[in-house]
Design a protein around this motif. Structure first.
Motif, mmCIF file in Angstrom:
data_model
loop_
_atom_site.group_PDB
_atom_site.id
_atom_site.type_symbol
_atom_site.label_atom_id
_atom_site.label_comp_id
_atom_site.label_asym_id
_atom_site.label_seq_id
_atom_site.Cartn_x
_atom_site.Cartn_y
_atom_site.Cartn_z
ATOM 1 N N PHE A 54 -4.873 13.445 -2.252
ATOM 2 C CA PHE A 54 -5.225 12.266 -1.476
ATOM 3 C C PHE A 54 -4.367 12.193 -0.230
ATOM 4 O O PHE A 54 -3.326 12.836 -0.127
ATOM 5 N N ALA A 55 -4.846 11.444 0.761
ATOM 6 C CA ALA A 55 -4.164 11.326 2.040
ATOM 7 C C ALA A 55 -3.584 9.933 2.202
ATOM 8 O O ALA A 55 -4.179 8.949 1.776
ATOM 9 N N VAL A 56 -2.413 9.888 2.839
ATOM 10 C CA VAL A 56 -1.694 8.640 3.077
ATOM 11 C C VAL A 56 -1.331 8.577 4.553
ATOM 12 O O VAL A 56 -0.924 9.580 5.147
ATOM 13 N N ASN A 57 -1.467 7.400 5.128
ATOM 14 C CA ASN A 57 -1.080 7.184 6.516
ATOM 15 C C ASN A 57 0.445 7.254 6.629
ATOM 16 O O ASN A 57 1.144 6.617 5.860
ATOM 17 N N PRO A 58 0.988 8.027 7.586
ATOM 18 C CA PRO A 58 2.445 8.089 7.720
ATOM 19 C C PRO A 58 2.995 6.817 8.359
ATOM 20 O O PRO A 58 2.371 6.234 9.238
ATOM 21 N N ASP A 59 4.145 6.400 7.902
ATOM 22 C CA ASP A 59 4.849 5.268 8.486
ATOM 23 C C ASP A 59 5.522 5.765 9.764
ATOM 24 O O ASP A 59 6.245 6.764 9.750
ATOM 25 N N ALA A 60 5.282 5.088 10.873
ATOM 26 C CA ALA A 60 5.822 5.527 12.163
ATOM 27 C C ALA A 60 7.338 5.663 12.138
ATOM 28 O O ALA A 60 7.898 6.558 12.775
ATOM 29 N N SER A 61 8.019 4.826 11.375
ATOM 30 C CA SER A 61 9.488 4.868 11.352
ATOM 31 C C SER A 61 10.041 6.031 10.537
ATOM 32 O O SER A 61 11.174 6.437 10.737
ATOM 33 N N THR A 62 9.256 6.570 9.607
ATOM 34 C CA THR A 62 9.741 7.665 8.766
ATOM 35 C C THR A 62 9.010 8.979 9.015
ATOM 36 O O THR A 62 9.258 9.955 8.317
ATOM 37 N N ASN A 63 8.142 9.038 9.997
ATOM 38 C CA ASN A 63 7.341 10.232 10.271
ATOM 39 C C ASN A 63 8.141 11.216 11.137
ATOM 40 O O ASN A 63 7.782 11.488 12.270
ATOM 41 N N VAL A 64 9.212 11.762 10.578
ATOM 42 C CA VAL A 64 10.068 12.687 11.331
ATOM 43 C C VAL A 64 9.355 14.012 11.608
ATOM 44 O O VAL A 64 9.685 14.706 12.565
ATOM 45 N N GLU A 65 8.372 14.350 10.783
ATOM 46 C CA GLU A 65 7.620 15.590 10.983
ATOM 47 C C GLU A 65 6.530 15.435 12.031
ATOM 48 O O GLU A 65 5.903 16.403 12.417
ATOM 49 N N ASP A 66 6.272 14.206 12.474
ATOM 50 C CA ASP A 66 5.249 13.897 13.468
ATOM 51 C C ASP A 66 3.880 14.449 13.054
ATOM 52 O O ASP A 66 3.214 15.155 13.809
ATOM 53 N N VAL A 67 3.461 14.103 11.831
ATOM 54 C CA VAL A 67 2.167 14.541 11.313
ATOM 55 C C VAL A 67 1.150 13.415 11.430
ATOM 56 O O VAL A 67 1.512 12.245 11.546
ATOM 57 N N ASP A 68 -0.135 13.768 11.399
ATOM 58 C CA ASP A 68 -1.209 12.774 11.489
ATOM 59 C C ASP A 68 -1.397 12.019 10.179
ATOM 60 O O ASP A 68 -1.869 10.883 10.171
ATOM 61 N N PHE A 69 -1.081 12.656 9.058
ATOM 62 C CA PHE A 69 -1.209 12.053 7.736
ATOM 63 C C PHE A 69 -0.401 12.897 6.763
ATOM 64 O O PHE A 69 -0.024 14.025 7.068
ATOM 65 N N TYR A 70 -0.118 12.318 5.602
ATOM 66 C CA TYR A 70 0.517 13.067 4.525
ATOM 67 C C TYR A 70 -0.524 13.351 3.456
ATOM 68 O O TYR A 70 -1.360 12.506 3.155
#
Length: 174
Positions: free
Chosen positions: A64-80
């Motif tokens: 399943f896909a999860v929206n990344p939290d802007a504050s913790t998205n250190v990998e700069d991905v579109d989704f997890y």
């Protein structure tokens, strides 16, 4: 009504109960690609929609896909992407998971393992990392097909069409 569902006090004003089994909409392109005598399975398509519907259809082993939290998205991905290891459950006691996510009492969560994104369409299952506990309202897309890459341990790939379907299921953020 005190659990007496057949005794509606408004039965003079409303129609009788009508039961319906709700099924997810199937992607017609998937159905058209299947031989007519072979039934499509739920593993053949991506579901997008309301988190309650998604979480009810999510099973252990599904991705399943999860929206990344802007504050913790250190990998700069579109989704997890996350592989489900335990289905939906209601939390009886609040806690912090090993990733530092606060889970409040009474919340509904699903547990899973992260996929690390290697390139645009390639992901590696990071099963050495702790299990994450994801609040159900963060689940945006489930059951997307991922193909194992031969001779590469725990590495899976998608394609542009699947990637875009996942991306489009994410809420717009600034």
């Amino acid at each position: 009504m005190h659990e007496r569902w057949n005794h509606c006090i408004n039965k003079a004003h409303v129609q009788p109960w009508d039961y319906h089994t709700l099924l997810p909409l199937l992607d017609e392109t998937v159905l058209d690609s299947k031989p007519k005598d072979e039934a499509a399975t739920y593993d053949d398509f991506t579901y997008e929609g309301h988190h309650d519907v998604l979480s009810s259809a999510l099973c252990a082993g599904d991705t399943f896909a999860v929206n990344p939290d802007a504050s913790t998205n250190v990998e700069d991905v579109d989704f997890y992407l996350v592989k489900c290891v335990a289905e939906k459950e209601k939390v009886e006691k609040g806690y912090l998971d090993e990733w530092g996510n606060a889970i409040d009492r009474g919340s509904y969560v699903v547990q899973g393992l992260y996929y690390k994104q290697l390139d645009a369409y390639t992901f590696k299952l990071a099963n050495k990392q702790p299990i994450i506990h994801v609040l159900l309202h963060l689940v945006r897309c489930i059951k997307m097909p991922m193909e194992h890459i031969p001779r590469r341990r725990k590495v899976y790939t998608t394609n542009l069409e699947i990637y875009e379907a996942i991306y489009n299921s994410m809420p717009f953020s600034f």
